[in-house]
Design a protein around this motif. Sequence first.
Motif, PDB file in Angstrom:
ATOM      1  N   GLY A 117       0.814  -1.213   0.000  1.00  0.00           N
ATOM      2  CA  GLY A 117       0.000   0.000   0.000  1.00  0.00           C
ATOM      3  C   GLY A 117       0.842   1.256   0.000  1.00  0.00           C
ATOM      4  N   LEU A 118       1.921   1.251   0.795  1.00  0.00           N
ATOM      5  CA  LEU A 118       2.803   2.424   0.843  1.00  0.00           C
ATOM      6  C   LEU A 118       3.465   2.651  -0.512  1.00  0.00           C
ATOM      7  CD1 LEU A 118       4.112   4.666   2.570  1.00  0.00           C
ATOM      8  CD2 LEU A 118       5.977   3.053   3.028  1.00  0.00           C
ATOM      9  N   CYS A 119       3.899   1.569  -1.162  1.00  0.00           N
ATOM     10  CA  CYS A 119       4.542   1.715  -2.479  1.00  0.00           C
ATOM     11  C   CYS A 119       3.587   2.360  -3.474  1.00  0.00           C
ATOM     12  CB  CYS A 119       5.013   0.358  -2.995  1.00  0.00           C
ATOM     13  SG  CYS A 119       6.510  -0.247  -2.187  1.00  0.00           S
ATOM     14  N   ASP A 120       2.324   1.996  -3.439  1.00  0.00           N
ATOM     15  CA  ASP A 120       1.338   2.617  -4.330  1.00  0.00           C
ATOM     16  C   ASP A 120       1.283   4.125  -4.109  1.00  0.00           C
ATOM     17  OD1 ASP A 120       0.239   0.930  -6.188  1.00  0.00           O
ATOM     18  OD2 ASP A 120      -1.396   0.251  -4.915  1.00  0.00           O
ATOM     19  N   VAL A 121       1.258   4.530  -2.834  1.00  0.00           N
ATOM     20  CA  VAL A 121       1.186   5.961  -2.504  1.00  0.00           C
ATOM     21  C   VAL A 121       2.450   6.687  -2.973  1.00  0.00           C
ATOM     22  CG1 VAL A 121       1.135   7.618  -0.597  1.00  0.00           C
ATOM     23  CG2 VAL A 121      -0.366   5.618  -0.548  1.00  0.00           C
ATOM     24  N   LEU A 122       3.619   6.102  -2.712  1.00  0.00           N
ATOM     25  CA  LEU A 122       4.877   6.765  -3.047  1.00  0.00           C
ATOM     26  C   LEU A 122       5.143   6.779  -4.550  1.00  0.00           C
ATOM     27  CD1 LEU A 122       7.212   5.510  -0.163  1.00  0.00           C
ATOM     28  CD2 LEU A 122       5.669   7.484  -0.218  1.00  0.00           C
ATOM     29  N   LEU A 123       4.751   5.721  -5.247  1.00  0.00           N
ATOM     30  CA  LEU A 123       4.919   5.705  -6.707  1.00  0.00           C
ATOM     31  C   LEU A 123       3.999   6.719  -7.371  1.00  0.00           C
ATOM     32  CD1 LEU A 123       5.220   1.865  -7.288  1.00  0.00           C
ATOM     33  CD2 LEU A 123       7.012   3.555  -7.714  1.00  0.00           C
ATOM     34  N   ALA A 124       2.831   6.936  -6.796  1.00  0.00           N
ATOM     35  CA  ALA A 124       1.935   7.968  -7.327  1.00  0.00           C
ATOM     36  C   ALA A 124       2.559   9.351  -7.166  1.00  0.00           C
ATOM     37  CB  ALA A 124       0.581   7.905  -6.618  1.00  0.00           C
ATOM     38  N   ARG A 125       3.341   9.544  -6.106  1.00  0.00           N
ATOM     39  CA  ARG A 125       4.052  10.813  -5.936  1.00  0.00           C
ATOM     40  C   ARG A 125       5.230  10.913  -6.912  1.00  0.00           C
ATOM     41  NH1 ARG A 125       2.698  13.745  -1.548  1.00  0.00           N
ATOM     42  NH2 ARG A 125       1.312  12.744  -0.042  1.00  0.00           N
ATOM     43  N   LYS A 126       5.907   9.798  -7.149  1.00  0.00           N
ATOM     44  CA  LYS A 126       7.075   9.801  -8.027  1.00  0.00           C
ATOM     45  C   LYS A 126       6.676  10.070  -9.481  1.00  0.00           C
ATOM     46  CE  LYS A 126      10.574   6.939  -7.446  1.00  0.00           C
ATOM     47  NZ  LYS A 126      11.800   7.798  -7.449  1.00  0.00           N
ATOM     48  N   HIS A 127       5.624   9.399  -9.946  1.00  0.00           N
ATOM     49  CA  HIS A 127       5.242   9.489 -11.359  1.00  0.00           C
ATOM     50  C   HIS A 127       3.965  10.301 -11.600  1.00  0.00           C
ATOM     51  CE1 HIS A 127       8.379   6.657 -12.223  1.00  0.00           C
ATOM     52  NE2 HIS A 127       7.818   5.682 -11.538  1.00  0.00           N
ATOM     53  N   GLU A 128       3.348  10.758 -10.505  1.00  0.00           N
ATOM     54  CA  GLU A 128       2.126  11.571 -10.578  1.00  0.00           C
ATOM     55  C   GLU A 128       1.052  10.867 -11.410  1.00  0.00           C
ATOM     56  OE1 GLU A 128       3.783  15.331 -11.870  1.00  0.00           O
ATOM     57  OE2 GLU A 128       4.145  15.909  -9.780  1.00  0.00           O
ATOM     58  N   ALA A 129       0.394  11.575 -12.312  1.00  0.00           N
ATOM     59  CA  ALA A 129      -0.751  11.015 -13.027  1.00  0.00           C
ATOM     60  C   ALA A 129      -0.369   9.884 -13.975  1.00  0.00           C
ATOM     61  CB  ALA A 129      -1.477  12.112 -13.806  1.00  0.00           C
ATOM     62  N   ASP A 130       0.937   9.729 -14.248  1.00  0.00           N
ATOM     63  CA  ASP A 130       1.375   8.664 -15.162  1.00  0.00           C
ATOM     64  C   ASP A 130       1.431   7.297 -14.489  1.00  0.00           C
ATOM     65  OD1 ASP A 130       1.768  10.252 -17.470  1.00  0.00           O
ATOM     66  OD2 ASP A 130       3.629  11.013 -16.625  1.00  0.00           O
ATOM     67  N   TYR A 131       1.264   7.261 -13.158  1.00  0.00           N
ATOM     68  CA  TYR A 131       1.313   5.978 -12.448  1.00  0.00           C
ATOM     69  C   TYR A 131      -0.080   5.384 -12.341  1.00  0.00           C
ATOM     70  CZ  TYR A 131       1.828   2.459  -8.859  1.00  0.00           C
ATOM     71  OH  TYR A 131       1.806   1.267  -8.164  1.00  0.00           O
ATOM     72  N   GLN A 132      -0.184   4.095 -12.597  1.00  0.00           N
ATOM     73  CA  GLN A 132      -1.459   3.399 -12.546  1.00  0.00           C
ATOM     74  C   GLN A 132      -1.360   2.214 -11.590  1.00  0.00           C
ATOM     75  OE1 GLN A 132      -2.894   2.044 -16.353  1.00  0.00           O
ATOM     76  NE2 GLN A 132      -4.453   0.729 -15.460  1.00  0.00           N
ATOM     77  N   PRO A 133      -1.961   2.309 -10.389  1.00  0.00           N
ATOM     78  CA  PRO A 133      -1.981   1.140  -9.499  1.00  0.00           C
ATOM     79  C   PRO A 133      -2.911   0.083 -10.071  1.00  0.00           C
ATOM     80  CG  PRO A 133      -3.312   2.922  -8.581  1.00  0.00           C
ATOM     81  CD  PRO A 133      -2.655   3.474  -9.814  1.00  0.00           C
TER      82      PRO A 133
END
Length: 302
Positions: free
Chosen positions: A15-31
């Motif tokens: 769950g934390l990785c999902d949150v942090l990857l969304a910060r790293k890649h912003e709207a380009d990240y898709q969980p």
Amino acid sequence: MGLWYLNYDGKAWEGLCDVLLARKHEADYQPMGDKGGDLGLDGLYARGGTIYQAYGQEPENKDPVGGVRSKIGADLNKLKKNKDEIEEILGDTKIKSWVLLLNKDIPHNHLHRYAKKKEIEVKSWQLPFIASDFQVIIQPPSFLETEWLEYRKRRDDKVEVPISKPQAPEIELLKGNENFRKVYAKFLAIYDAPETAERMAYVELKNFIENSIQLDEIRKREPEFYSEIEEIRSDIEMDAESGSLAVGSYETYSGIKTTLEQRLNAVVGGRLGERTLSGVRKFTIADWLVRCPLNFKKKPLQ
């Protein structure tokens, strides 16, 4: 700061990785959610051609090297096993990197050699979505440390999510509402007094209508808070379900309401601003009354 990543393993790390990857890649990240884990991709950064898998080893694991090897082998095999479904998800996207995110430092550098061996094997499968320069990469927690520091700062700040609340109709206009009738029936079973039940039902439906948008805005703006709130709501509903044969009473209603308030205060109360927390509390309780499975009954005559 300490070794912040040691506080997370299993589902908490995912769950934390999902949150942090969304910060790293912003709207380009898709969980990808739970289904994505079954396919061998927890998250997707399509623009960079990157699949992410999170591996939150439990503290009691006595063979961390073997655990990482097994994770890499098993999850890469899912790419071949689920080729058609993954191809449908990816479309024209070619995957250049499959990245395993560890919740601990890499336990042995031999794992990099193993990763190189596996990437050669994956390319030999000639899957349509695997790029010719495909890589298998193992990343320690430091890969997400910048995003963690930003997340911690936001988490420690008081968060307000201001909204324009809709105005609930007057009670006479609400009486025909299906949700009003559900809540009214429950309060009538508790109080056996139509006027009291009507007044209580109106208060809760007013909270339901006026604060429903609050949770939706939190979901959009503060997904980590939303996940925690949803977990509380789910736990309380399960508790209510397990007690569904109990006689509905004021004590039953009051106990569930108090438990909800206490859990919300304990988990997110220190981080959400008071106005936002108040709206969440009101809607959560009203929403439970609308949807709860508790079998409200008339008290038996003495």
